[in-house]
Design a protein around this motif. Sequence first.
Motif, PDB file in Angstrom:
ATOM      1  N   LYS A  53       0.809  -1.236   0.000  1.00 26.17           N
ATOM      2  CA  LYS A  53       0.000   0.000   0.000  1.00 26.17           C
ATOM      3  C   LYS A  53       0.836   1.277   0.000  1.00 26.17           C
ATOM      4  O   LYS A  53       0.545   2.196  -0.749  1.00 26.17           O
ATOM      5  CB  LYS A  53      -0.969   0.012   1.182  1.00 26.17           C
ATOM      6  N   PRO A  54       1.880   1.372   0.832  1.00 23.13           N
ATOM      7  CA  PRO A  54       2.667   2.606   0.845  1.00 23.13           C
ATOM      8  C   PRO A  54       3.393   2.902  -0.477  1.00 23.13           C
ATOM      9  O   PRO A  54       3.878   4.004  -0.672  1.00 23.13           O
ATOM     10  CB  PRO A  54       3.689   2.384   1.967  1.00 23.13           C
ATOM     11  N   TYR A  55       3.457   1.940  -1.364  1.00 23.78           N
ATOM     12  CA  TYR A  55       4.167   2.114  -2.623  1.00 23.78           C
ATOM     13  C   TYR A  55       3.244   2.569  -3.755  1.00 23.78           C
ATOM     14  O   TYR A  55       3.628   2.592  -4.915  1.00 23.78           O
ATOM     15  CB  TYR A  55       4.918   0.831  -2.978  1.00 23.78           C
ATOM     16  N   PHE A  56       2.038   2.929  -3.394  1.00 21.71           N
ATOM     17  CA  PHE A  56       1.062   3.496  -4.326  1.00 21.71           C
ATOM     18  C   PHE A  56       0.731   4.905  -3.856  1.00 21.71           C
ATOM     19  O   PHE A  56       0.809   5.206  -2.674  1.00 21.71           O
ATOM     20  CB  PHE A  56      -0.194   2.625  -4.392  1.00 21.71           C
ATOM     21  N   LYS A  57       0.349   5.770  -4.798  1.00 21.76           N
ATOM     22  CA  LYS A  57       0.061   7.176  -4.474  1.00 21.76           C
ATOM     23  C   LYS A  57      -1.123   7.326  -3.529  1.00 21.76           C
ATOM     24  O   LYS A  57      -1.173   8.272  -2.757  1.00 21.76           O
ATOM     25  CB  LYS A  57      -0.186   7.967  -5.754  1.00 21.76           C
ATOM     26  N   SER A  58      -2.084   6.408  -3.622  1.00 21.38           N
ATOM     27  CA  SER A  58      -3.275   6.510  -2.778  1.00 21.38           C
ATOM     28  C   SER A  58      -3.871   5.127  -2.556  1.00 21.38           C
ATOM     29  O   SER A  58      -3.534   4.169  -3.264  1.00 21.38           O
ATOM     30  CB  SER A  58      -4.323   7.411  -3.447  1.00 21.38           C
ATOM     31  N   ASP A  59      -4.775   5.045  -1.584  1.00 21.01           N
ATOM     32  CA  ASP A  59      -5.484   3.787  -1.349  1.00 21.01           C
ATOM     33  C   ASP A  59      -6.300   3.402  -2.578  1.00 21.01           C
ATOM     34  O   ASP A  59      -6.411   2.224  -2.905  1.00 21.01           O
ATOM     35  CB  ASP A  59      -6.406   3.898  -0.133  1.00 21.01           C
ATOM     36  N   GLU A  60      -6.868   4.404  -3.245  1.00 18.77           N
ATOM     37  CA  GLU A  60      -7.680   4.143  -4.440  1.00 18.77           C
ATOM     38  C   GLU A  60      -6.828   3.525  -5.551  1.00 18.77           C
ATOM     39  O   GLU A  60      -7.247   2.575  -6.206  1.00 18.77           O
ATOM     40  CB  GLU A  60      -8.332   5.442  -4.933  1.00 18.77           C
ATOM     41  N   GLU A  61      -5.626   4.037  -5.745  1.00 19.58           N
ATOM     42  CA  GLU A  61      -4.723   3.481  -6.758  1.00 19.58           C
ATOM     43  C   GLU A  61      -4.370   2.030  -6.419  1.00 19.58           C
ATOM     44  O   GLU A  61      -4.317   1.177  -7.303  1.00 19.58           O
ATOM     45  CB  GLU A  61      -3.463   4.338  -6.847  1.00 19.58           C
ATOM     46  N   PHE A  62      -4.147   1.765  -5.134  1.00 16.47           N
ATOM     47  CA  PHE A  62      -3.849   0.398  -4.700  1.00 16.47           C
ATOM     48  C   PHE A  62      -5.047  -0.515  -4.959  1.00 16.47           C
ATOM     49  O   PHE A  62      -4.896  -1.630  -5.466  1.00 16.47           O
ATOM     50  CB  PHE A  62      -3.468   0.382  -3.218  1.00 16.47           C
ATOM     51  N   LYS A  63      -6.249  -0.043  -4.644  1.00 14.96           N
ATOM     52  CA  LYS A  63      -7.458  -0.842  -4.870  1.00 14.96           C
ATOM     53  C   LYS A  63      -7.646  -1.156  -6.349  1.00 14.96           C
ATOM     54  O   LYS A  63      -8.046  -2.268  -6.702  1.00 14.96           O
ATOM     55  CB  LYS A  63      -8.690  -0.112  -4.332  1.00 14.96           C
ATOM     56  N   ILE A  64      -7.363  -0.192  -7.197  1.00 14.24           N
ATOM     57  CA  ILE A  64      -7.483  -0.428  -8.639  1.00 14.24           C
ATOM     58  C   ILE A  64      -6.497  -1.505  -9.070  1.00 14.24           C
ATOM     59  O   ILE A  64      -6.853  -2.428  -9.803  1.00 14.24           O
ATOM     60  CB  ILE A  64      -7.266   0.878  -9.431  1.00 14.24           C
ATOM     61  N   ALA A  65      -5.250  -1.417  -8.600  1.00 15.29           N
ATOM     62  CA  ALA A  65      -4.242  -2.420  -8.962  1.00 15.29           C
ATOM     63  C   ALA A  65      -4.628  -3.809  -8.472  1.00 15.29           C
ATOM     64  O   ALA A  65      -4.361  -4.811  -9.131  1.00 15.29           O
ATOM     65  CB  ALA A  65      -2.879  -2.028  -8.404  1.00 15.29           C
TER      66      ALA A  65
END
Length: 142
Positions: free
Chosen positions: A59-71
Amino acid sequence: MRPCLAFLMVMLLLVLAGCDVSQEEMGRRTRARAVRLCNAIQRYHDRQLRYPKTLEDLKPYFKSDEEFKIAMSHPRTGAMPAWEFVRPGESIFDVEKPKATPMLYEIIGGKRVAGGYIGYVDTHVEPELTPALTEEELALPE
């Protein structure tokens, strides 16, 4: 009518009519998500000197929680998770053949997708090569 406005109206009609994105485009989106996750795994390893225990550690390696959820979601179904992470070892030093060692599998409904995308330790992503069936597997039950 302006060409731009006409284009937008046609696209809106297609969406409302239920036209789906092509399988080819879904494949590109799926692969892109796998690549993003593999790169995040590599960044995690570069900083921590070990592989994450779970994909949640990324998670910390994505710009946002939303970006992580999309991935993490599957572009075809929207379901989460779309990936199974198999820790290849404690660190890269435990991996003999990074180009041949899988660490990320495409899944739907908790099961690996036959012919689905696989992410490797060296961060390349490719579809699974489904092995040819043996004579026994081809034989019809009597």
